[in-house]
Scaffold this active site. Structure first.
Site, short mmCIF file in Angstrom:
data_model
loop_
_atom_site.label_atom_id
_atom_site.label_comp_id
_atom_site.label_asym_id
_atom_site.label_seq_id
_atom_site.Cartn_x
_atom_site.Cartn_y
_atom_site.Cartn_z
N LYS A 1 46.81 25.48 101.91
CA LYS A 1 48.07 25.03 101.33
C LYS A 1 48.79 24.11 102.30
CE LYS A 1 49.11 29.27 99.73
NZ LYS A 1 47.87 29.97 99.34
N LYS B 1 51.88 42.62 96.90
CA LYS B 1 50.94 41.58 97.33
C LYS B 1 49.93 42.30 98.23
CE LYS B 1 50.93 37.31 100.08
NZ LYS B 1 51.79 36.25 100.66
N SER C 1 47.37 33.96 108.44
CA SER C 1 46.96 34.72 107.26
C SER C 1 45.70 35.54 107.50
CB SER C 1 46.71 33.75 106.10
OG SER C 1 46.23 34.46 104.99
N ASP D 1 43.64 35.85 105.42
CA ASP D 1 42.58 35.07 104.76
C ASP D 1 41.59 34.51 105.79
OD1 ASP D 1 44.10 35.55 102.52
OD2 ASP D 1 44.58 33.45 102.12
N GLU E 1 41.21 35.60 92.20
CA GLU E 1 42.24 36.40 92.88
C GLU E 1 43.44 36.63 91.96
OE1 GLU E 1 45.37 34.98 94.86
OE2 GLU E 1 44.64 32.94 95.24
N VAL F 1 43.63 36.20 98.83
CA VAL F 1 42.27 35.71 99.09
C VAL F 1 41.52 36.74 99.93
CG1 VAL F 1 40.96 33.95 100.37
CG2 VAL F 1 42.83 33.26 98.85
N1 PSU Z 1 46.52 29.76 96.05
C1 PSU Z 1 47.50 29.35 95.17
N2 PSU Z 1 48.62 30.12 95.11
C2 PSU Z 1 48.78 31.28 95.84
C3 PSU Z 1 47.75 31.70 96.74
C4 PSU Z 1 46.65 30.89 96.79
O1 PSU Z 1 47.36 28.32 94.50
O2 PSU Z 1 49.81 31.95 95.70
C5 PSU Z 1 47.90 33.00 97.53
C6 PSU Z 1 46.52 33.54 97.92
O3 PSU Z 1 46.38 34.81 97.35
C7 PSU Z 1 46.55 33.61 99.43
C8 PSU Z 1 48.00 33.85 99.71
O4 PSU Z 1 45.71 34.60 99.94
O5 PSU Z 1 48.62 32.93 98.77
C9 PSU Z 1 48.34 33.59 101.16
O6 PSU Z 1 49.38 34.42 101.56
P1 PSU Z 1 49.70 34.65 103.12
O7 PSU Z 1 50.05 33.28 103.66
O8 PSU Z 1 50.89 35.60 103.14
O9 PSU Z 1 48.50 35.23 103.76
MN MN Z 2 51.40 35.45 106.75
#
Ligand code: PSU
Ligand code: MN
Length: 308
Positions: A158, A87, A139, A141, A26, A107
């Site tokens: 995370k 993003k 997310s 994801d 990614e 992701v």
């Molecule tokens: N893994 C990491 N660092 C990141 C991400 C994943 O170690 O920055 C990213 C991925 O691209 C994931 C995104 O899809 O963070 C999630 O963002 P959100 O919570 O806005 O969906």
């Molecule tokens: Mn979000």
């Protein structure tokens, strides 16, 4: 396999055509997840790790409004140095294309593109999930994992997220959560979370066999492989908790939400941990690239065996 608007460089098109192992990577982690210059170093190191482990890397991103399955080194550098990157998750592709922007795919966005290109294995750091800060920040994801059949290697979700809620969502959507050599769901910076995975598997071959059994039934969901961060770089959960709580409280106070929330939290946690969380993040990303390549090679092997 080809799709209008998708650019696949010859090396990757050839690898895919011949059934060689390919690992998708990614790019939001490059554009929004890591600071400079570590982001470019990491992007290069991930590709190298995949190659050294016997597979072809395909970093997925949007360059000048074109969706790329694989970037040149110059493009990797441009992406990591550019100030105006988008993003890119599912909802953002059309924006990036029409405005001819550079974008780092999340992701979810990466899975969407990788599926069109015919890639079955993907490595990231940590998936997105259900946030704690605001109601209903879930997310994309998780939605992608529910509907795209792909092996996704991560170090858990995370730690900034509501992990029990994230696991409940994955269960609801029928996504198997594999613990790689562990029965416990890893929490990104930490190896422990107190939560259970749905199945423990102990080798790349077992993961490949598991995915085949899952998809042979006609399942459309991903197989999420959670690979704990290497012991040496891991940070015990009790040490991370106050740091995450402080960053989270700041996000609430500053009213940060939507796409900006995850990058804000990762950056603040890195600052508050004196860079320790950043080193952990880099280590787990490389660890995941290696395992993904090993799994991709097993998928290839099983295909060959079948063909004989
Ligand atoms: N893994 C990491 N660092 C990141 C991400 C994943 O170690 O920055 C990213 C991925 O691209 C994931 C995104 O899809 O963070 C999630 O963002 P959100 O919570 O806005 O969906
Ligand atoms: Mn979000």
């Amino acid at each position: 396999m080809r799709h209008p608007g998708l650019l696949v460089p010859p090396e990757i098109a050839q690898a895919l055509g011949l059934g060689f192992p390919v690992v998708a990577l990614e790019s939001t982690v490059i554009t929004h997840g890591l600071p400079r210059p570590q982001n470019l170093e990491l992007a290069r190191d991930m590709e190298k790790q995949v190659r050294d482990s016997g597979a072809t890397p395909a970093t997925i991103a949007v360059i000048d409004g074109e969706i790329r399955v694989g970037l040149s080194d110059a493009e990797l550098a441009r992406l990591s140095e550019s100030d105006s990157t988008l993003k890119v998750s599912h909802r953002d592709f059309a924006t990036a294309i029409l405005r001819k922007m550079n974008g780092g795919t999340t992701v979810a966005g990466t899975m969407f593109v990788a599926q069109i290109a015919g890639i079955k294995v993907f490595a990231t750091g940590g998936i997105g999930g259900v946030h704690k800060e605001s109601a209903f920040d879930i997310s994309t994801d998780l939605q992608a994992l529910a509907g795209i059949p792909m092996i996704v290697v991560c170090a858990g979700a995370k730690a900034i997220l509501d992990l029990p809620a994230t696991l409940e969502y994955l269960e609801t959507m029928g996504v198997p959560v594999v613990g790689y050599k562990t029965g416990e769901f890893p929490a990104f910076y930490s190896r422990e979370s107190g939560l259970k995975v749905s199945v423990r598997l102990d080798s790349p071959k077992e993961v490949a066999e598991y995915a085949r059994a899952h998809w042979n039934l006609g399942m459309k969901s991903a197989v999420l492989v959670t690979n704990p961060i290497p012991e040496k770089e891991s940070i015990p959960a009790p040490e991370m908790e106050p740091i995450i709580a402080k960053a989270s409280a700041e996000a609430v106070e500053k009213e940060i939400h939507g796409q900006a929330l995850t990058p804000f939290l990762l950056r603040r946690i890195s600052e508050l941990s004196g860079g320790r969380s950043l080193r952990a993040n880099l280590a787990l990303l490389l660890n995941n690239a290696r395992l993904a390549a090993q799994i991709a090679r097993e998928i290839k092997t099983s295909k060959q065996v079948k063909a004989v």
